[in-house]
Design a protein around this motif. Structure first.
Motif, PDB file in Angstrom:
ATOM      1  N   VAL A 184       0.939  34.275  50.529  1.00 27.28           N
ATOM      2  CA  VAL A 184       0.689  34.216  51.971  1.00 27.28           C
ATOM      3  C   VAL A 184      -0.450  33.250  52.283  1.00 27.28           C
ATOM      4  CG1 VAL A 184       0.034  35.538  54.037  1.00 27.28           C
ATOM      5  CG2 VAL A 184       1.471  36.595  52.290  1.00 27.28           C
ATOM      6  N   LEU A 185      -0.244  32.439  53.302  1.00 25.67           N
ATOM      7  CA  LEU A 185      -1.314  31.613  53.850  1.00 25.67           C
ATOM      8  C   LEU A 185      -1.834  32.262  55.126  1.00 25.67           C
ATOM      9  CD1 LEU A 185       0.177  27.997  53.560  1.00 25.67           C
ATOM     10  CD2 LEU A 185      -1.652  28.975  52.190  1.00 25.67           C
ATOM     11  N   THR A 186      -3.145  32.339  55.262  1.00 25.31           N
ATOM     12  CA  THR A 186      -3.773  32.869  56.472  1.00 25.31           C
ATOM     13  C   THR A 186      -4.473  31.726  57.180  1.00 25.31           C
ATOM     14  OG1 THR A 186      -4.139  34.998  55.386  1.00 25.31           O
ATOM     15  CG2 THR A 186      -5.420  34.549  57.377  1.00 25.31           C
ATOM     16  N   VAL A 187      -4.103  31.502  58.440  1.00 30.53           N
ATOM     17  CA  VAL A 187      -4.655  30.393  59.211  1.00 30.53           C
ATOM     18  C   VAL A 187      -5.222  30.932  60.519  1.00 30.53           C
ATOM     19  CG1 VAL A 187      -4.198  28.138  60.246  1.00 30.53           C
ATOM     20  CG2 VAL A 187      -2.886  28.873  58.234  1.00 30.53           C
ATOM     21  N   ALA A 188      -6.475  30.584  60.810  1.00 31.57           N
ATOM     22  CA  ALA A 188      -7.111  30.947  62.081  1.00 31.57           C
ATOM     23  C   ALA A 188      -7.135  29.722  62.983  1.00 31.57           C
ATOM     24  CB  ALA A 188      -8.531  31.444  61.834  1.00 31.57           C
ATOM     25  N   HIS A 189      -6.678  29.901  64.226  1.00 35.54           N
ATOM     26  CA  HIS A 189      -6.670  28.786  65.173  1.00 35.54           C
ATOM     27  C   HIS A 189      -6.769  29.348  66.589  1.00 35.54           C
ATOM     28  CE1 HIS A 189      -2.270  29.445  66.061  1.00 35.54           C
ATOM     29  NE2 HIS A 189      -2.337  29.953  64.826  1.00 35.54           N
ATOM     30  N   SER A 190      -7.645  28.758  67.389  1.00 29.60           N
ATOM     31  CA  SER A 190      -7.892  29.223  68.751  1.00 29.60           C
ATOM     32  C   SER A 190      -8.175  30.723  68.738  1.00 29.60           C
ATOM     33  CB  SER A 190      -6.711  28.874  69.656  1.00 29.60           C
ATOM     34  OG  SER A 190      -6.992  29.184  71.002  1.00 29.60           O
ATOM     35  N   LYS A 191      -7.406  31.532  69.459  1.00 23.60           N
ATOM     36  CA  LYS A 191      -7.592  32.975  69.479  1.00 23.60           C
ATOM     37  C   LYS A 191      -6.475  33.687  68.709  1.00 23.60           C
ATOM     38  CE  LYS A 191     -10.185  33.239  73.821  1.00 23.60           C
ATOM     39  NZ  LYS A 191     -10.285  33.887  75.155  1.00 23.60           N
ATOM     40  N   THR A 192      -5.993  33.047  67.658  1.00 18.84           N
ATOM     41  CA  THR A 192      -4.832  33.557  66.923  1.00 18.84           C
ATOM     42  C   THR A 192      -5.067  33.479  65.421  1.00 18.84           C
ATOM     43  OG1 THR A 192      -3.366  32.753  68.691  1.00 18.84           O
ATOM     44  CG2 THR A 192      -2.344  33.274  66.583  1.00 18.84           C
ATOM     45  N   VAL A 193      -4.562  34.502  64.713  1.00 22.05           N
ATOM     46  CA  VAL A 193      -4.475  34.445  63.250  1.00 22.05           C
ATOM     47  C   VAL A 193      -2.992  34.463  62.886  1.00 22.05           C
ATOM     48  CG1 VAL A 193      -5.018  35.570  61.068  1.00 22.05           C
ATOM     49  CG2 VAL A 193      -6.689  35.609  62.934  1.00 22.05           C
ATOM     50  N   THR A 194      -2.573  33.443  62.147  1.00 25.25           N
ATOM     51  CA  THR A 194      -1.170  33.292  61.760  1.00 25.25           C
ATOM     52  C   THR A 194      -1.033  33.455  60.252  1.00 25.25           C
ATOM     53  OG1 THR A 194      -0.676  31.801  63.610  1.00 25.25           O
ATOM     54  CG2 THR A 194       0.804  31.709  61.710  1.00 25.25           C
ATOM     55  N   PHE A 195       0.009  34.199  59.839  1.00 24.61           N
ATOM     56  CA  PHE A 195       0.311  34.405  58.423  1.00 24.61           C
ATOM     57  C   PHE A 195       1.631  33.702  58.111  1.00 24.61           C
ATOM     58  CE2 PHE A 195      -2.270  37.950  59.865  1.00 24.61           C
ATOM     59  CZ  PHE A 195      -3.285  37.951  58.931  1.00 24.61           C
ATOM     60  N   LEU A 196       1.614  32.879  57.065  1.00 26.79           N
ATOM     61  CA  LEU A 196       2.763  32.053  56.711  1.00 26.79           C
ATOM     62  C   LEU A 196       3.260  32.380  55.314  1.00 26.79           C
ATOM     63  CD1 LEU A 196       1.260  28.611  57.795  1.00 26.79           C
ATOM     64  CD2 LEU A 196       2.826  30.020  59.150  1.00 26.79           C
ATOM     65  N   ASN A 197       4.571  32.301  55.126  1.00 27.06           N
ATOM     66  CA  ASN A 197       5.142  32.384  53.793  1.00 27.06           C
ATOM     67  C   ASN A 197       4.712  31.153  53.010  1.00 27.06           C
ATOM     68  OD1 ASN A 197       7.326  31.594  51.762  1.00 27.06           O
ATOM     69  ND2 ASN A 197       7.892  33.707  52.220  1.00 27.06           N
ATOM     70  N   ALA A 198       4.113  31.360  51.857  1.00 29.40           N
ATOM     71  CA  ALA A 198       3.519  30.247  51.124  1.00 29.40           C
ATOM     72  C   ALA A 198       4.559  29.276  50.577  1.00 29.40           C
ATOM     73  CB  ALA A 198       2.651  30.779  49.979  1.00 29.40           C
ATOM     74  N   ASP A 199       5.792  29.703  50.401  1.00 32.19           N
ATOM     75  CA  ASP A 199       6.830  28.804  49.894  1.00 32.19           C
ATOM     76  C   ASP A 199       7.499  28.013  51.014  1.00 32.19           C
ATOM     77  OD1 ASP A 199       6.495  29.510  47.195  1.00 32.19           O
ATOM     78  OD2 ASP A 199       7.747  31.287  47.451  1.00 32.19           O
ATOM     79  N   SER A 200       7.922  28.708  52.046  1.00 36.12           N
ATOM     80  CA  SER A 200       8.698  28.066  53.104  1.00 36.12           C
ATOM     81  C   SER A 200       7.856  27.574  54.275  1.00 36.12           C
ATOM     82  CB  SER A 200       9.743  29.048  53.633  1.00 36.12           C
ATOM     83  OG  SER A 200       9.110  30.149  54.284  1.00 36.12           O
ATOM     84  N   LEU A 201       6.638  28.088  54.396  1.00 30.05           N
ATOM     85  CA  LEU A 201       5.760  27.883  55.559  1.00 30.05           C
ATOM     86  C   LEU A 201       6.321  28.518  56.832  1.00 30.05           C
ATOM     87  CD1 LEU A 201       4.265  24.279  55.277  1.00 30.05           C
ATOM     88  CD2 LEU A 201       3.501  26.414  54.237  1.00 30.05           C
ATOM     89  N   GLN A 202       7.327  29.359  56.676  1.00 26.68           N
ATOM     90  CA  GLN A 202       7.832  30.106  57.828  1.00 26.68           C
ATOM     91  C   GLN A 202       6.807  31.150  58.255  1.00 26.68           C
ATOM     92  OE1 GLN A 202      10.856  29.663  59.580  1.00 26.68           O
ATOM     93  NE2 GLN A 202      10.800  27.767  58.379  1.00 26.68           N
ATOM     94  N   LYS A 203       6.684  31.331  59.571  1.00 26.29           N
ATOM     95  CA  LYS A 203       5.730  32.306  60.083  1.00 26.29           C
ATOM     96  C   LYS A 203       6.190  33.718  59.762  1.00 26.29           C
ATOM     97  CE  LYS A 203       5.421  33.032  64.548  1.00 26.29           C
ATOM     98  NZ  LYS A 203       5.102  32.791  65.971  1.00 26.29           N
ATOM     99  N   ILE A 204       5.298  34.473  59.121  1.00 24.93           N
ATOM    100  CA  ILE A 204       5.562  35.885  58.860  1.00 24.93           C
ATOM    101  C   ILE A 204       5.229  36.699  60.102  1.00 24.93           C
ATOM    102  CG2 ILE A 204       4.968  37.878  57.429  1.00 24.93           C
ATOM    103  CD1 ILE A 204       4.153  35.884  55.228  1.00 24.93           C
ATOM    104  N   LYS A 205       4.057  36.432  60.662  1.00 25.41           N
ATOM    105  CA  LYS A 205       3.604  37.106  61.879  1.00 25.41           C
ATOM    106  C   LYS A 205       2.344  36.428  62.355  1.00 25.41           C
ATOM    107  CE  LYS A 205       3.321  40.881  59.428  1.00 25.41           C
ATOM    108  NZ  LYS A 205       3.211  42.315  59.097  1.00 25.41           N
ATOM    109  N   ASP A 206       2.019  36.602  63.619  1.00 21.19           N
ATOM    110  CA  ASP A 206       0.703  36.194  64.087  1.00 21.19           C
ATOM    111  C   ASP A 206       0.199  37.187  65.121  1.00 21.19           C
ATOM    112  OD1 ASP A 206       2.107  35.437  66.385  1.00 21.19           O
ATOM    113  OD2 ASP A 206       1.879  33.298  66.018  1.00 21.19           O
ATOM    114  N   PHE A 207      -1.122  37.236  65.254  1.00 23.99           N
ATOM    115  CA  PHE A 207      -1.762  38.211  66.125  1.00 23.99           C
ATOM    116  C   PHE A 207      -2.842  37.533  66.951  1.00 23.99           C
ATOM    117  CE2 PHE A 207      -0.568  40.761  62.294  1.00 23.99           C
ATOM    118  CZ  PHE A 207       0.435  41.517  62.907  1.00 23.99           C
ATOM    119  N   SER A 208      -2.979  37.992  68.190  1.00 24.78           N
ATOM    120  CA  SER A 208      -4.024  37.493  69.066  1.00 24.78           C
ATOM    121  C   SER A 208      -5.332  38.213  68.780  1.00 24.78           C
ATOM    122  CB  SER A 208      -3.628  37.697  70.537  1.00 24.78           C
ATOM    123  OG  SER A 208      -2.489  36.929  70.852  1.00 24.78           O
TER     124      SER A 208
END
Length: 326
Positions: free
Chosen positions: A199-223
């Motif tokens: 899993v990749l965890t990325v913080a941007h603006s007022k959001t934290v996004t979690f990505l599948n490390a292989d596909s880079l598809q979004k797993i989920k994100d939260f405000s």
């Protein structure tokens, strides 16, 4: 024990904002913490207590990025003096210094400690061979703005980076080519690869996004209630923590994004947060020049950490639960 509060263990010593930190160690129960600060003096500490071990002296500008190798025998730093440095983490001796053409914002070791990756305001990602330091660096070009974070990825076969151009990119080490790219609506402020690499965890603006490390598809994100500067996923993927401009350190449920609790202990924006290798603690670094260690499960007996009754405390600025270390 009634009315427990969470009193973080505060580590002083820096004189200017703490902007980045990293945990590493030989075993999950024996680990170390390194911090980057704009005072130009990165510090190494015992991971579970925050006890100062040493300061790496040699940079002539603010230190923006730090890393420890897996064995905690080597440290790396990147700074505003346009250098990335590698240090003996036991003696404190400077081993290598790699010149860049702009501020070095990020450093990271390969799993076998044979290579160092850097990301800089040159808009480049570089790999330096630590077994042959006279050789030229491998250069990965494509970002159109300064690189904030660059890490070895996918068992060191790849690199992953994010930059002020609002992109995350994956690079193939063998070919030197960009193989994946993801655009964000805002600049990615932090980037973390989960301990299992999935899993990749990325913080941007007022959001934290979690990505599948292989596909880079979004797993989920939260405000998040504030502009978030950093986020970290617990090793067991049950919770994540985040910190940002409102001075608070937040803990959230990873499954549904529910806020579990938040603590206001810092006196400036929170620039970096990270879980310890065993997940028992998380650290936060702030504009106020301090590092704070927080217990993940409040009230749990852990090393030198012990509980105190909240009724004995007189600090109205603290929220529900805190722990104290002695």
């Amino acid at each position: 024990m009634a009315n427990l509060r969470q009193i973080p263990l505060t580590c002083s010593g820096h004189t200017r904002p703490v902007v980045h930190l990293d945990f590493s160690g030989i075993t999950e129960s024996s680990y170390y913490l390194i911090s980057a600060c704009k005072d130009g003096k990165p510090m190494l500490r015992q991971g579970d207590t925050g006890d100062w071990i040493g300061t790496f002296e040699g940079h002539k500008g603010a230190v923006w990025g730090v890393a420890l190798n897996q064995e905690a025998t080597r440290a790396a730093t990147g700074a505003a003096d346009f250098t990335g440095k590698v240090w003996d983490a036991i003696s404190g001796e400077e081993l290598h210094s790699f010149q860049h053409n702009h501020i070095v914002k990020s450093v990271g070791f390969s799993k076998d400690s044979s290579a160092l990756v850097t990301g800089s305001n040159e808009r480049l990602v570089r790999i330096f061979n630590l077994e042959n330091t006279e050789s030229s660096s491998d250069i990965f070009s494509g970002h159109s703005a300064g690189v904030r974070h660059a890490l070895f990825f996918r068992n060191d076969r790849c690199l992953v980076s994010c930059a002020d151009d609002k992109t995350l990119r994956v690079w193939d080490r063998a070919s030197g080519q960009e193989i994946q790219k993801l655009d964000f609506p805002a600049v990615p402020n932090s980037l973390e690869v989960s301990r299992d690499g999935s899993v990749l965890t990325v913080a941007h603006s007022k959001t934290v996004t979690f990505l599948n490390a292989d596909s880079l598809q979004k797993i989920k994100d939260f405000s998040i209630p504030t502009t978030v500067n950093s986020a970290s996923l617990h090793p067991d993927k049950t919770i994540f923590v985040a910190g940002g401009d409102d001075l608070k350190v937040y803990k959230f449920d990873y499954v549904n994004g529910t806020e579990i609790e938040s603590f206001k202990g810092h006196f400036g924006p929170v620039h970096c947060v990270r879980f310890s290798p065993d997940g028992e603690l998380y650290a936060s670094g702030s504009e106020d020049g301090t590092l704070r260690l927080w217990q993940t499960t409040v009230g749990k007996t852990y090393g030198l950490w012990k509980c105190v009754d909240g009724n004995q405390l007189n600090n109205d600025s603290l929220t529900q639960k805190e722990v104290i270390a002695s």
